[in-house]
Design an enzyme around this catalytic site. Structure first.
Site, PDB file in Angstrom:
ATOM      1  N   TRP A 293       6.337   5.514  -6.847  1.00  0.00           N
ATOM      2  CA  TRP A 293       5.856   4.664  -5.762  1.00  0.00           C
ATOM      3  C   TRP A 293       6.768   4.780  -4.546  1.00  0.00           C
ATOM      4  O   TRP A 293       7.972   4.975  -4.690  1.00  0.00           O
ATOM      5  CB  TRP A 293       5.839   3.198  -6.210  1.00  0.00           C
ATOM      6  CG  TRP A 293       4.602   2.815  -6.963  1.00  0.00           C
ATOM      7  CD1 TRP A 293       4.343   3.037  -8.282  1.00  0.00           C
ATOM      8  CD2 TRP A 293       3.457   2.157  -6.429  1.00  0.00           C
ATOM      9  NE1 TRP A 293       3.108   2.546  -8.611  1.00  0.00           N
ATOM     10  CE2 TRP A 293       2.536   1.995  -7.492  1.00  0.00           C
ATOM     11  CE3 TRP A 293       3.125   1.679  -5.157  1.00  0.00           C
ATOM     12  CZ2 TRP A 293       1.303   1.378  -7.315  1.00  0.00           C
ATOM     13  CZ3 TRP A 293       1.903   1.060  -5.004  1.00  0.00           C
ATOM     14  CH2 TRP A 293       1.007   0.916  -6.060  1.00  0.00           C
TER      15      TRP A 293
ATOM     16  N   GLY B 183       3.040 -10.495  -1.834  1.00  0.00           N
ATOM     17  CA  GLY B 183       2.636 -11.889  -1.739  1.00  0.00           C
ATOM     18  C   GLY B 183       2.463 -12.585  -3.076  1.00  0.00           C
ATOM     19  O   GLY B 183       1.978 -13.715  -3.118  1.00  0.00           O
TER      20      GLY B 183
ATOM     21  N   HIS C 107       4.828 -10.900  -8.703  1.00  0.00           N
ATOM     22  CA  HIS C 107       4.986  -9.593  -9.339  1.00  0.00           C
ATOM     23  C   HIS C 107       6.369  -8.997  -9.068  1.00  0.00           C
ATOM     24  O   HIS C 107       7.009  -8.440  -9.957  1.00  0.00           O
ATOM     25  CB  HIS C 107       3.874  -8.659  -8.825  1.00  0.00           C
ATOM     26  CG  HIS C 107       3.920  -7.281  -9.377  1.00  0.00           C
ATOM     27  ND1 HIS C 107       4.423  -6.210  -8.664  1.00  0.00           N
ATOM     28  CD2 HIS C 107       3.528  -6.787 -10.574  1.00  0.00           C
ATOM     29  CE1 HIS C 107       4.339  -5.120  -9.407  1.00  0.00           C
ATOM     30  NE2 HIS C 107       3.799  -5.434 -10.567  1.00  0.00           N
TER      31      HIS C 107
ATOM     32  N   PHE D 100      22.534   2.604 -11.405  1.00  0.00           N
ATOM     33  CA  PHE D 100      21.493   1.669 -10.979  1.00  0.00           C
ATOM     34  C   PHE D 100      21.092   1.964  -9.542  1.00  0.00           C
ATOM     35  O   PHE D 100      21.784   1.602  -8.607  1.00  0.00           O
ATOM     36  CB  PHE D 100      22.000   0.228 -11.116  1.00  0.00           C
ATOM     37  CG  PHE D 100      20.954  -0.809 -10.868  1.00  0.00           C
ATOM     38  CD1 PHE D 100      20.002  -1.098 -11.829  1.00  0.00           C
ATOM     39  CD2 PHE D 100      20.923  -1.507  -9.671  1.00  0.00           C
ATOM     40  CE1 PHE D 100      19.037  -2.065 -11.616  1.00  0.00           C
ATOM     41  CE2 PHE D 100      19.958  -2.482  -9.439  1.00  0.00           C
ATOM     42  CZ  PHE D 100      19.017  -2.762 -10.410  1.00  0.00           C
TER      43      PHE D 100
ATOM     44  N   ARG E 181      18.122   1.988   3.190  1.00  0.00           N
ATOM     45  CA  ARG E 181      18.986   2.251   2.041  1.00  0.00           C
ATOM     46  C   ARG E 181      18.686   3.589   1.362  1.00  0.00           C
ATOM     47  O   ARG E 181      19.346   3.966   0.407  1.00  0.00           O
ATOM     48  CB  ARG E 181      18.829   1.121   1.026  1.00  0.00           C
ATOM     49  CG  ARG E 181      19.425  -0.187   1.534  1.00  0.00           C
ATOM     50  CD  ARG E 181      18.889  -1.399   0.790  1.00  0.00           C
ATOM     51  NE  ARG E 181      19.539  -2.621   1.228  1.00  0.00           N
ATOM     52  CZ  ARG E 181      19.268  -3.269   2.360  1.00  0.00           C
ATOM     53  NH1 ARG E 181      18.358  -2.800   3.188  1.00  0.00           N
ATOM     54  NH2 ARG E 181      19.908  -4.380   2.674  1.00  0.00           N
TER      55      ARG E 181
END
Length: 160
Positions: free
Chosen positions: A26, A85, A88, A113, A127
């Site tokens: 994703w 929103g 999740h 990580f 980032r």
């Protein structure tokens, strides 16, 4: 930025190390940046063997990282979750974080990580180690994992 106060880590000799990079799919632009930074850190350390495994999303990182601990000195997990929103975001971030932490403790294999948990896409881009980014979390995740391998080997060597 969260990078303030980060330790200065000396260059790492990764010759002979085997590292698996497990990356979500994703948010392709962010993931491309994280992967580029991770692979640059692996090259800089001259890591001997790198395996890359792509999974659909961040939720799948812990199970894929678990499979990758076999035969690797370290695993680096890279993904990004951007707040939406619904709740999740919290469930995914908490589950992945706990899963990766537990994996590292149970397996004894360092897990880098590299999960970005951001409120906005811009925070993730800042980032991702892309041109114009303020941080390179892919590079940092590899560096942390390799530094931990070296530290643990020093501990084992001190006993032996």
């Amino acid at each position: 930025m969260s990078g303030e106060g980060a330790p200065r880590i000396e260059p790492i000799d990764g010759k002979g190390l085997r590292v698996a990079v497990v990356a979500a799919s994703w948010h392709q632009r962010v993931m491309d940046g994280l992967l580029t930074g991770a692979h640059r850190a692996l090259r800089e350390a001259e890591v001997g063997e790198v395996t890359e495994l792509r999974v659909p999303g961040s939720w799948e990182l812990p199970v894929a990282a678990r499979a990758a601990t076999s035969g690797h000195d370290a695993v680096v997990a890279l993904g990004v979750v951007i707040r939406g929103g619904t709740p999740h975001f919290e469930y995914v971030c908490q589950g992945v974080t706990q899963g990766l932490a537990q994996l590292a403790v149970d397996s004894g294999v360092p897990v880098g990580f590299g999960l970005l948990t951001c409120d906005t896409e811009q925070q993730a881009l800042d980032r991702a180690g892309l041109p114009g980014s303020q941080e390179d979390k892919g590079h940092e995740a590899v560096t942390a994992a390799l530094s931990t391998v070296v530290a643990l080997r020093g501990l084992t060597g001190a006993r032996g």
